[in-house]
Design a protein around this motif. Structure first.
Motif, PDB file in Angstrom:
ATOM      1  N   UNK A  85     -10.867  77.300  47.411  1.00  0.00           N
ATOM      2  CA  UNK A  85     -11.354  76.853  48.735  1.00  0.00           C
ATOM      3  C   UNK A  85     -12.087  77.937  49.491  1.00  0.00           C
ATOM      4  N   UNK A  86     -11.897  79.278  48.950  1.00  0.00           N
ATOM      5  CA  UNK A  86     -12.463  80.215  49.679  1.00  0.00           C
ATOM      6  C   UNK A  86     -13.850  80.259  49.306  1.00  0.00           C
ATOM      7  N   UNK A  87     -14.190  80.150  47.861  1.00  0.00           N
ATOM      8  CA  UNK A  87     -15.562  80.306  47.319  1.00  0.00           C
ATOM      9  C   UNK A  87     -16.248  79.070  47.746  1.00  0.00           C
ATOM     10  N   UNK A  88     -15.548  77.875  47.717  1.00  0.00           N
ATOM     11  CA  UNK A  88     -16.423  76.739  47.803  1.00  0.00           C
ATOM     12  C   UNK A  88     -16.712  76.566  49.331  1.00  0.00           C
ATOM     13  N   UNK A  89     -15.831  77.050  50.078  1.00  0.00           N
ATOM     14  CA  UNK A  89     -16.483  76.955  51.526  1.00  0.00           C
ATOM     15  C   UNK A  89     -17.336  77.927  51.762  1.00  0.00           C
ATOM     16  N   UNK A  90     -17.344  79.228  51.230  1.00  0.00           N
ATOM     17  CA  UNK A  90     -18.352  80.367  51.334  1.00  0.00           C
ATOM     18  C   UNK A  90     -19.630  79.978  51.092  1.00  0.00           C
ATOM     19  N   UNK A  91     -19.765  79.193  49.776  1.00  0.00           N
ATOM     20  CA  UNK A  91     -21.062  78.950  49.201  1.00  0.00           C
ATOM     21  C   UNK A  91     -21.835  77.863  50.001  1.00  0.00           C
ATOM     22  N   UNK A  92     -20.875  76.676  50.408  1.00  0.00           N
ATOM     23  CA  UNK A  92     -21.178  75.639  51.291  1.00  0.00           C
ATOM     24  C   UNK A  92     -21.673  76.222  52.611  1.00  0.00           C
TER      25      UNK A  92
END
Length: 180
Positions: free
Chosen positions: A21-28
């Motif tokens: 969740x953290x990485x996908x949100x950050x990249x998004x």
């Protein structure tokens, strides 16, 4: 194999989902701030918008899985030295953050459909278009969820830093999936 949470700590599955969740949100988020500054009609802008939507689908799925896993598993006890009500506040803050990200996803889908964009996942499949949305309304709602997201991120940081200092439970608890 899925590793369930216990009364003492989060399992590996919770930690992996939290990091996803953290990485996908950050990249998004990084992609989302880049394409509005580009010229309309620039193919790179269209590519980044499509990438933002694909990553939004991924983030939405990860958050939904994380919340389902959270509901399915027992709530770990508060870390040693931390009162239950303080631990409950930190979990509530994180819950609001997750629910807000789901709201960002839903309003992002609505906004894309209102602007007649197909929401595709890396070109592999396209979500069915649900028409009838007004661009002004959906864009506003998406912005509201983004604003609330910024507030929730700040609240999350304040609560976790306060708990780390007040109850001496460590700053590692701020990392996704950690329960120290």
């Amino acid at each position: 194999m899925l590793d369930p949470d216990t009364k003492k700590t989060y399992g590996v599955t919770s930690a992996v989902l939290a990091w996803l969740v953290f990485f996908s949100f950050l990249i998004t988020f990084i992609v989302s701030v880049s394409f509005p500054l580009m010229n309309v009609g620039d193919p790179e802008r269209d590519y980044r918008r499509a990438l933002h939507m694909s990553l939004g689908v991924v983030t939405f799925i990860f958050v939904a899985l994380r919340l389902l896993w959270w509901l399915k598993n027992p709530r770990p006890q508060a870390p040693k030295g931390m009162p239950e009500n303080a631990y409950g506040l930190s979990r509530l803050t994180l819950l609001f953050l997750y629910v807000d990200v789901l709201g960002l996803g839903v309003t992002g889908f609505m906004n894309s459909w209102a602007m007649a964009y197909e929401v595709s996942f890396l070109g592999l499949f396209t979500l069915p278009v649900l028409s009838g949305w007004a661009v002004a309304t959906t864009g506003y709602l998406h912005s509201v969820f983004l604003f609330f997201n910024n507030i929730m991120l700040l609240t999350y940081l304040i609560v976790f830093v306060y708990h780390a200092l007040r109850y001496k439970v460590g700053f590692r608890r701020m990392l996704p999936g950690m329960h120290v």
